[in-house]
Design an enzyme around this catalytic site. Structure first.
Site, short mmCIF file in Angstrom:
data_model
loop_
_atom_site.label_atom_id
_atom_site.label_comp_id
_atom_site.label_asym_id
_atom_site.label_seq_id
_atom_site.Cartn_x
_atom_site.Cartn_y
_atom_site.Cartn_z
N LYS A 43 0.85 -1.18 0.00
CA LYS A 43 0.00 0.00 0.00
C LYS A 43 0.89 1.23 0.00
CE LYS A 43 -4.48 1.10 0.32
NZ LYS A 43 -5.51 0.54 -0.57
N THR A 63 -4.21 -5.04 0.83
CA THR A 63 -3.57 -3.75 1.04
C THR A 63 -4.42 -2.85 1.94
OG1 THR A 63 -4.53 -2.78 -0.98
CG2 THR A 63 -2.42 -3.92 -1.19
N ASP A 64 -5.71 -3.09 1.97
CA ASP A 64 -6.58 -2.39 2.91
C ASP A 64 -6.18 -2.72 4.35
OD1 ASP A 64 -9.08 -0.84 3.62
OD2 ASP A 64 -9.63 -2.80 4.42
N PHE A 124 35.65 27.98 -9.72
CA PHE A 124 35.64 26.99 -10.80
C PHE A 124 36.95 27.19 -11.55
CE2 PHE A 124 34.68 26.00 -15.29
CZ PHE A 124 34.23 24.69 -15.17
N ARG A 155 32.45 32.64 -7.62
CA ARG A 155 31.17 32.39 -8.29
C ARG A 155 30.09 32.07 -7.25
NH1 ARG A 155 30.89 26.18 -10.63
NH2 ARG A 155 31.63 25.14 -8.75
N VAL A 187 32.58 21.32 -5.75
CA VAL A 187 31.45 20.65 -5.10
C VAL A 187 31.90 19.31 -4.54
CG1 VAL A 187 29.11 19.78 -5.42
CG2 VAL A 187 29.85 21.81 -6.67
N GLN A 188 32.80 18.64 -5.27
CA GLN A 188 33.30 17.34 -4.82
C GLN A 188 33.94 17.43 -3.45
OE1 GLN A 188 33.46 18.54 -7.87
NE2 GLN A 188 33.53 16.95 -9.44
N ASN A 220 24.47 20.88 -9.49
CA ASN A 220 24.66 22.32 -9.63
C ASN A 220 23.36 23.02 -10.02
OD1 ASN A 220 27.45 22.81 -9.10
ND2 ASN A 220 27.96 21.78 -11.02
N HIS A 262 22.91 26.46 -11.45
CA HIS A 262 23.79 27.53 -11.94
C HIS A 262 23.14 28.90 -11.88
CE1 HIS A 262 26.73 24.64 -13.30
NE2 HIS A 262 25.81 24.00 -14.00
#
Length: 380
Positions: A94, A140-141, A242, A259, A307-308, A334, A336
């Protein structure tokens, strides 16, 4: 071996690559003993250490439901494909069971938790698929109503604890259930403040980040618990660069020493134990680590060369602070914000543009990684 497959757990995986949980080291190592013994510690944790409540809960176990049904006229027919095909991943359940639980601590002060829950079951038999015989199927009820009844009977704490409770119930109550997979997503409500004072019973929806979890349990094994966070959108206007990326014939973006850095963070982590874990505290600690490594101190910030690197430092910080987490994975796409070139408007703009940017969501870079604790035994 888990056979519910990506249909049950793909929504919680950070990466697009689906993983079979049985193929990686379990966050909770399986114990080859009876289910009652396996559940002892986690059940005591859920029920606040009240052993009598655990025993009462376990005593409700029953074998196959004995309800008599009319025979299915197509059941038992010969299946010419049995020798050629076999079921791989399968199961049913469910989805999107909505639950609001109001904890009335006293006549005035209330607490709330709102969940959306998916329940997935895999049975030991396959005759519902192969023969059209429905006698083993738990409606499922019934699964939906189980969510409400357990909430009423035992209360609702953290998403992880409620997921463990549901797994325990289905494995105890129905002996022909082989695997249970519970997904829980929490709606982000916070208490309303009036002139700095918390309101007793009014709440505000504050979707800074969405909390979720997944609890999966096979019969005769311990539950595997995964916590998660998604939709945490962050932005800082400086302290990001960057530079030094490969310069080749395909690259058009120039280096940028300063940036805008923006991303939407998704993180999920595996617990090595459920014993003594404050799941609420862990979730907030993970979120705090993400914001700390992204933003840094309020006056100076923190520099991000990539970012890494920010992602790795965040995961390292989380594993260092929360010993019960064995593995964490994060995804940081990203979002941007590019400088708008106003050089053609020199008669109208005389200074360099450092104020106006163009938001570009797509296409975007995607950075992700998983950080695991190294096994001590593998180094011996």
């Amino acid at each position: 071996m888990s056979k519910l497959g990506s249909l049950s757990d793909g929504s919680l995986s950070t990466m697009s690559i689906q993983r079979n949980v049985s193929n990686k080291k379990s966050a909770l190592h399986p114990v080859k003993s009876k289910l009652a013994a396996i559940q002892k510690d986690s059940d005591l944790n859920i029920f606040g250490g009240d052993r009598r409540r655990v025993e009462t809960f376990a005593s409700s176990a029953s074998s196959f439901p004995g309800q008599q049904v009319r025979p299915n006229l197509i059941a038992g027919r010969a299946d010419s494909g049995r020798d050629e095909f076999e079921l791989g991943a399968y199961g049913y359940g469910k989805s999107s069971v909505k639950l609001l639980y109001v904890h009335r601590e006293n006549a005035l002060r209330h607490e709330i938790r709102e969940y959306e829950i998916d329940v997935h079951l895999r049975l030991t038999t396959q005759r519902d698929y192969l023969e059209g015989d429905n006698r083993d199927i738990i409606a499922t009820d019934s699964q939906k109503n189980t969510v409400y009844l357990l909430a009423k009977k035992h209360g609702v704490k953290s998403p992880e604890e409620f997921g463990i409770l549901l797994c325990s119930h289905f494995l105890y109550q129905y002996r022909h259930v082989e695997e249970v997979n519970i997904n829980v997503e929490e709606y982000p409500w916070s208490r309303h403040q009036v002139d700095g004072r918390p309101h007793n019973h009014a709440f505000v929806f504050t979707p800074t980040a969405t909390r979720y979890c997944q609890v999966m349990q096979l019969r005769n094994e311990s539950p595997r618990i995964r916590g998660g966070l998604k939709n945490l959108r962050v932005l800082k206007t400086t302290q990001s660069s960057f530079t030094d990326f490969i310069q080749d014939d395909y690259r058009t973006l120039p280096d940028a020493n300063d940036r805008i850095f923006s991303t939407i963070v998704t993180a999920s982590w595996d617990f090595s134990t459920a014993s003594g874990v404050d799941f609420d505290r862990v979730w907030h600690m993970v979120k705090d680590c993400i914001l700390e490594k992204f933003a840094g101190p309020p006056e100076t910030g923190i520099y991000s060369p990539s970012v890494q690197n920010t992602l790795y430092l965040t995961e390292k910080s989380i594993l260092s602070r929360v010993s019960q987490i064995s593995s964490i994975e994060m995804k940081m796409p990203n979002k941007h914000y590019f400088d708008v070139d106003l050089s053609k408007f020199s008669k109208l703009v005389s200074t360099e543009n450092k104020e106006v940017y163009l938001p570009v969501d797509k296409p975007s870079g995607i950075i992700y990684a998983q950080l695991n604790r190294k096994s001590i035994t593998s180094r011996l």
